[in-house]
Design a protein around this motif. Structure first.
Motif, PDB file in Angstrom:
ATOM      1  N   SER A 157       0.819  -1.215   0.000  1.00 16.35           N
ATOM      2  CA  SER A 157       0.000   0.000   0.000  1.00 16.35           C
ATOM      3  C   SER A 157       0.852   1.264   0.000  1.00 16.35           C
ATOM      4  CB  SER A 157      -0.899   0.011   1.235  1.00 16.35           C
ATOM      5  OG  SER A 157      -0.117   0.159   2.412  1.00 16.35           O
ATOM      6  N   VAL A 158       0.190   2.370  -0.298  1.00 18.78           N
ATOM      7  CA  VAL A 158       0.834   3.672  -0.193  1.00 18.78           C
ATOM      8  C   VAL A 158       1.371   3.856   1.230  1.00 18.78           C
ATOM      9  CG1 VAL A 158       0.421   6.162  -0.212  1.00 18.78           C
ATOM     10  CG2 VAL A 158      -0.570   4.722  -2.013  1.00 18.78           C
ATOM     11  N   ARG A 159       0.554   3.516   2.219  1.00 20.92           N
ATOM     12  CA  ARG A 159       0.943   3.666   3.626  1.00 20.92           C
ATOM     13  C   ARG A 159       2.230   2.898   3.925  1.00 20.92           C
ATOM     14  NH1 ARG A 159       0.701   0.684   8.206  1.00 20.92           N
ATOM     15  NH2 ARG A 159       0.254   1.793  10.178  1.00 20.92           N
ATOM     16  N   ASP A 160       2.281   1.623   3.537  1.00 19.27           N
ATOM     17  CA  ASP A 160       3.446   0.805   3.855  1.00 19.27           C
ATOM     18  C   ASP A 160       4.697   1.321   3.152  1.00 19.27           C
ATOM     19  OD1 ASP A 160       2.010  -0.828   5.520  1.00 19.27           O
ATOM     20  OD2 ASP A 160       1.639  -2.378   4.020  1.00 19.27           O
ATOM     21  N   ASN A 161       4.536   1.808   1.930  1.00 20.31           N
ATOM     22  CA  ASN A 161       5.695   2.333   1.211  1.00 20.31           C
ATOM     23  C   ASN A 161       6.226   3.609   1.849  1.00 20.31           C
ATOM     24  OD1 ASN A 161       6.606   1.084  -1.600  1.00 20.31           O
ATOM     25  ND2 ASN A 161       4.439   0.601  -1.298  1.00 20.31           N
ATOM     26  N   VAL A 162       5.339   4.494   2.266  1.00 18.80           N
ATOM     27  CA  VAL A 162       5.781   5.748   2.881  1.00 18.80           C
ATOM     28  C   VAL A 162       6.521   5.481   4.184  1.00 18.80           C
ATOM     29  CG1 VAL A 162       4.961   7.864   4.005  1.00 18.80           C
ATOM     30  CG2 VAL A 162       4.057   7.208   1.774  1.00 18.80           C
ATOM     31  N   LEU A 163       6.127   4.421   4.886  1.00 16.21           N
ATOM     32  CA  LEU A 163       6.735   4.131   6.190  1.00 16.21           C
ATOM     33  C   LEU A 163       7.938   3.194   6.112  1.00 16.21           C
ATOM     34  CD1 LEU A 163       3.472   3.746   8.299  1.00 16.21           C
ATOM     35  CD2 LEU A 163       4.938   5.759   8.078  1.00 16.21           C
ATOM     36  N   LEU A 164       8.339   2.764   4.907  1.00 19.27           N
ATOM     37  CA  LEU A 164       9.447   1.811   4.765  1.00 19.27           C
ATOM     38  C   LEU A 164      10.748   2.350   5.362  1.00 19.27           C
ATOM     39  CD1 LEU A 164       9.057   0.307   1.170  1.00 19.27           C
ATOM     40  CD2 LEU A 164       9.017  -0.944   3.331  1.00 19.27           C
ATOM     41  N   ALA A 165      11.111   3.572   5.005  1.00 14.02           N
ATOM     42  CA  ALA A 165      12.389   4.120   5.488  1.00 14.02           C
ATOM     43  C   ALA A 165      12.364   4.336   6.988  1.00 14.02           C
ATOM     44  CB  ALA A 165      12.705   5.433   4.756  1.00 14.02           C
ATOM     45  N   ARG A 166      11.228   4.766   7.512  1.00 15.48           N
ATOM     46  CA  ARG A 166      11.116   4.980   8.964  1.00 15.48           C
ATOM     47  C   ARG A 166      11.358   3.667   9.704  1.00 15.48           C
ATOM     48  NH1 ARG A 166       5.901   8.048  10.970  1.00 15.48           N
ATOM     49  NH2 ARG A 166       7.172   9.838  10.315  1.00 15.48           N
ATOM     50  N   ARG A 167      10.817   2.590   9.186  1.00 13.32           N
ATOM     51  CA  ARG A 167      10.981   1.288   9.845  1.00 13.32           C
ATOM     52  C   ARG A 167      12.430   0.811   9.783  1.00 13.32           C
ATOM     53  NH1 ARG A 167       5.407  -0.922   7.088  1.00 13.32           N
ATOM     54  NH2 ARG A 167       3.976  -0.078   8.672  1.00 13.32           N
ATOM     55  N   ALA A 168      13.142   1.219   8.708  1.00 13.07           N
ATOM     56  CA  ALA A 168      14.548   0.826   8.594  1.00 13.07           C
ATOM     57  C   ALA A 168      15.446   1.693   9.473  1.00 13.07           C
ATOM     58  CB  ALA A 168      15.004   0.927   7.137  1.00 13.07           C
TER      59      ALA A 168
END
Length: 492
Positions: free
Chosen positions: A344-355
Motif C-alpha cells: 500500500s501507499v501507507r506501507d511504502n511511505v513508512l518503509l524508510a522509517r521502519r529501517a
C-alpha cells in the motif's frame, strides 16, 4: 495510411476520460501526443489499438470508417502499439518473439529458419546489424528490445506505429538509436504517434503536436509554430519557468563530503554538499553519476578516500547503514528498487522509517495523512496498492518515504523520469522544500534543463572523476564541455 480519430469520447464508471478528442496521423510523419498524467493519452492509444471501444466518435482509415472490437482487429488494419512496459518473452529468441502467435509452418512444423531469415531481413531494412535473430531476448539491452518491438510491428505489415514513452528507460546513446529508427520508419512512409513527457524529444522528432488536457482536445499545432514555453502553457496552464522554484538562501554547514573517494567505477571524487543546498551531478552516460549515488548509498561502497556526514567519516557498507547515518536515496528505477509495488501507499511511505528507527518510533503512523498531503499524492486512500498509481504519484510516494525520516543527506537519481510536466513541478518544489528544511540534496538528471534549473551548483563528471564545478544558472554548453572532456580546467 492516413488515420483520423474524430470526436472520440470514453467514460469509465460514469467518469469521462476522453471528451471529444480529434487526432490525425499522416504517412511519413511523427505526430507527438502530449499532456499531463490523466490527460487521456493512454486511453486514446487503447482506443486506437482496439483495447477500448469509444462511447462515441469514429475512427477513419483512408476515408473508410472502421470499428475495432479487439487488438487483433487493429493489428489486421495495420496499427501497432509499443507500450512503455515491453511485452516480450525473455526465454524465447528474437525471431520467436517477432512472430509470436503468427509462426510460419512448413510440413506441419514451425519453420524456425524462415522466422530467423525474415527477422534478419527486417533488421537489415532498419539498418540494425547488432541483433542476432537467434539470440534470447534476455540478453538484449532495453534499446535492443525496443528494436525487436519495432521489427515485430513491421513483420505484421503495420503502417501506423504508436510509441508510449519509448525512451523512459533508455540511456543517452540509446535514445539516438531510437531517433534514427523512427526517422527511418517515416522515410519509408509509416505514420508514427509518439507519446512522451520529454520536451526535447517532442521537438526533435515530431512534425505536429496534439495536446490533451483533462481528457479534452486542446490543440494540434505544427511543431515549427510553437516553443517549449507555449506548449507547457497549453498542457498545464503555467509557463515553463514555473517548473523550477526559486533557489534557497545561503547554504549552511557541509553535510555531505567526498574526499578522494573511489571504487572500481569512480575515482578521486572530491566535492561537498551543504545543508539547504541542491547540488546537481552531471555527466554523460557511463561517466559515473549513478555509480557515485550507489556508492554513497552503500550498494557498491567506496574502497578509497572517505565519505563524511556532518564532518564525521562514515563507512557505509549497505543501505541500512546509509539510513542510520542519515543518508536517503531515490533510485532511478523506482519500480524495481524504490517501491514495493504490491504494498500500500501507507506501507511504502513508512518503509524508510521502519529501517531507520526502532520500537514505537518505527511503527508510528499518526502523521501519515500530513505526509501524503505534503507530497500531494493522488490515490483512493493510503491502503491503495502503489502499482495502480501513475508514475508521478509513485515518485511522490518515494519522496514521501524520505520525508517521513528527514535524512540529513538525500541522493536523488533521475527525480522526474517518466512523469508529466505538472508532476515535475511538484517534485521540484518538494526537493526545494526539503532543502529548505536543512537537507543536503545531490541530484542526478539526464535532462540538462532540469539539472541547471534546479541546482545551486553543478558538479560535472567525466570518465569516472570530477571534471569541474559550475555555478547556478550555468549554460548547457558549459556543462557539456566538461562532460565531454573539452572544458577541463575551464570551470570555476
Amino acid at each position: 495510411m492516413n488515420v483520423r480519430l474524430e470526436g472520440i469520447t470514453k467514460s469509465f464508471l460514469g467518469v469521462a476520460v476522453l471528451r471529444g478528442v480529434d487526432l490525425e496521423l499522416r504517412p511519413g510523419e511523427v505526430h507527438a501526443l502530449v499532456g499531463e498524467n490523466g490527460a487521456g493519452k493512454s486511453t486514446l492509444l487503447k482506443v486506437l489499438a482496439g483495447v477500448h471501444r469509444p462511447d462515441s466518435g469514429r475512427i477513419v482509415l483512408d476515408d473508410e470508417e472502421v470499428s475495432f472490437g479487439s487488438p487483433r482487429d487493429a493489428h489486421a488494419a495495420g496499427i501497432a502499439i509499443i507500450h512503455q512496459e515491453l511485452a516480450l518473452l525473455d526465454h524465447r529468441s528474437v525471431a520467436e518473439n517477432v512472430f509470436l502467435g503468427r509462426e510460419p509452418v512448413r510440413r506441419g512444423r514451425v519453420d524456425g529458419r524462415a522466422m530467423e531469415t525474415e527477422t534478419r531481413r527486417l533488421l537489415d531494412w532498419l539498418g540494425v546489424r547488432t541483433i542476432d535473430p537467434a539470440s534470447p531476448v534476455s540478453r538484449l539491452s532495453v534499446a535492443q528490445r525496443q528494436v525487436v518491438e519495432i521489427v515485430k510491428a513491421l513483420s505484421a505489415d503495420a503502417r501506423v506505429l504508436a510509441m508510449d514513452e519509448p525512451t523512459a528507460a533508455l540511456a543517452d546513446h540509446e535514445v539516438e538509436l531510437l531517433y534514427a529508427l523512427v526517422r527511418r520508419l517515416c522515410e519509408r512512409g509509416m505514420a508514427v504517434l509518439y507519446v512522451s513527457h520529454r520536451m526535447r524529444e517532442v521537438f526533435d522528432l515530431s512534425r505536429r503536436i496534439t495536446v490533451l488536457k483533462d481528457g479534452a482536445f486542446v490543440a494540434t499545432t505544427a511543431t515549427a509554430d510553437i516553443d517549449s514555453d507555449r506548449l507547457v502553457r497549453l498542457m498545464v496552464g503555467r509557463p515553463l519557468d514555473a517548473l523550477y522554484p526559486e533557489r534557497g538562501h545561503d547554504p549552511g554547514d557541509v553535510r555531505l563530503a567526498l574526499r578522494g573517494a573511489g571504487n572500481g567505477r569512480v575515482r578521486d571524487l572530491t566535492f561537498e554538499v551543504r545543508a539547504g543546498e541542491i547540488v546537481g551531478l552531471a555527466g554523460l552516460q557511463g561517466s559515473g553519476r549513478s555509480a557515485t549515488a550507489r556508492a554513497i548509498w552503500g550498494v557498491e561502497p567506496f574502497t578509497a578516500g572517505s565519505l563524511e556526514v556532518d564532518g564525521t567519516p562514515v563507512h557505509v557498507d549497505g543501505p541500512r547503514t546509509a539510513v542510520r547515518v542519515g543518508i536517503g536515496y531515490v533510485t532511478e528505477d523506482r519500480k524495481g528498487e524504490g517501491l514495493a509495488l504490491r504494498q500500500s501507499v501507507r506501507d511504502n511511505v513508512l518503509l524508510a522509517r521502519r529501517a531507520a528507527l526502532r520500537g514505537a518510533a518505527a511503527r508510528r503512523s499518526d502523521d501519515l495523512a500530513a505526509l501524503l498531503d505534503a507530497v500531494t499524492v493522488t490515490a483512493r486512500g493510503p491502503h491503495q496498492e502503489v502499482r495502480y498509481l501513475s508514475g508521478g504519484n509513485q515518485q511522490k510516494v518515494v519522496l514521501g518515504k524520505w520525508l517521513a525520516v528527514e535524512p540529513r543527506v538525500l541522493v536523488v537519481d533521475e527525480p522526474t523520469r517518466g512523469v508529466d510536466v505538472g508532476a515535475k513541478q511538484t517534485v521540484h518544489r518538494l526537493l526545494r522544500d526539503l532543502a529548505g528544511r536543512g537537507m543536503a540534496i545531490l541530484v542526478i538528471s539526464s535532462e540538462l534543463p532540469e539539472l541547471i534549473g534546479l541546482s545551486d551548483r553543478v558538479v560535472v563528471l567525466h570518465q569516472g572523476s570530477v571534471a569541474g564545478e559550475l555555478p547556478a544558472g550555468a549554460s548547457e554548453e558549459a556543462v557539456m564541455r566538461l562532460a565531454t572532456g573539452h572544458g577541463l580546467g575551464d570551470a570555476a
